[in-house]
Design a protein around this motif. Structure first.
Motif, short mmCIF file in Angstrom:
data_model
loop_
_atom_site.label_atom_id
_atom_site.label_comp_id
_atom_site.label_asym_id
_atom_site.label_seq_id
_atom_site.Cartn_x
_atom_site.Cartn_y
_atom_site.Cartn_z
N GLN A 53 -5.97 -3.60 9.02
CA GLN A 53 -7.04 -4.03 8.14
C GLN A 53 -7.71 -2.84 7.47
OE1 GLN A 53 -9.00 -6.32 11.29
NE2 GLN A 53 -9.09 -8.05 9.86
N VAL A 54 -7.95 -1.77 8.23
CA VAL A 54 -8.57 -0.56 7.68
C VAL A 54 -7.68 0.03 6.59
CG1 VAL A 54 -9.29 1.79 8.20
CG2 VAL A 54 -9.86 -0.06 9.79
N ARG A 79 -6.40 1.03 0.79
CA ARG A 79 -5.53 0.86 -0.37
C ARG A 79 -6.26 0.09 -1.48
NH1 ARG A 79 -1.80 -0.08 3.69
NH2 ARG A 79 -1.93 -2.33 3.41
N ARG A 80 -6.96 -0.97 -1.10
CA ARG A 80 -7.72 -1.75 -2.08
C ARG A 80 -8.77 -0.89 -2.75
NH1 ARG A 80 -12.14 -3.19 -3.57
NH2 ARG A 80 -13.10 -2.18 -1.79
N ASP A 81 -9.49 -0.10 -1.95
CA ASP A 81 -10.55 0.76 -2.48
C ASP A 81 -9.97 1.81 -3.44
OD1 ASP A 81 -13.34 1.68 -2.45
OD2 ASP A 81 -12.51 3.45 -1.46
N LYS A 82 -8.87 2.41 -3.07
CA LYS A 82 -8.22 3.42 -3.92
C LYS A 82 -7.79 2.80 -5.24
CE LYS A 82 -4.67 6.99 -3.75
NZ LYS A 82 -3.64 7.62 -2.93
#
Length: 129
Positions: free
Chosen positions: A70-71, A76-79
């Motif tokens: 999950q982390v 990846r989503r944040d990047k």
């Protein structure tokens, strides 16, 4: 806003300092006149405690642990969100924009403009414990 960042002591009690930058792709802080909220949740994945919580209406709500998968998915989503936001071409924006209203500079307005400083001092005190 002079600094678009909040720093607070980790809510788990470990004493680590947590930095939450206010940007379009990071955290947002709201003040409703009485309480403060910080969104989205704070996940201290690089800290030893790995705490995860939400600050909502000046209360800390435990959000539960995340798995390493999950982390990594969130990283990846944040990047991807940062890349999309900061790679937007700026040529479609006008060179200069005017404010919606002309500021009124009189003694009463200046006094009102200084009043939020006490709010920020209270916020700083609340966040740093």
């Amino acid at each position: 806003m002079d600094y678009a960042t909040a720093v607070h002591s980790c809510c788990c009690g470990c004493g680590d300092r947590v930095v939450t930058p206010f940007t379009p792709t990071d955290w947002r802080m709201t003040f409703d006149g009485e309480s403060i909220s910080l969104k989205p949740s704070v996940g201290n994945w690089n800290q030893k405690c790995r705490s995860h919580y939400v600050i909502q209406h000046s209360r800390v709500l435990e959000a539960g642990p995340w798995s390493e998968a999950q982390v990594e998915a969130e990283r990846r989503r944040d990047k991807k969100a940062k890349a999309a936001h900061y790679s937007k071409p700026r040529s479609d924006q006008p060179e200069a924009t005017l404010p919606a209203e002309e500021p009124v500079t009189n003694t009463a307005t200046q006094a009102k403009a200084r009043h939020p400083l006490s709010l920020w001092l209270r916020l700083k005190s609340w966040l740093t414990g």
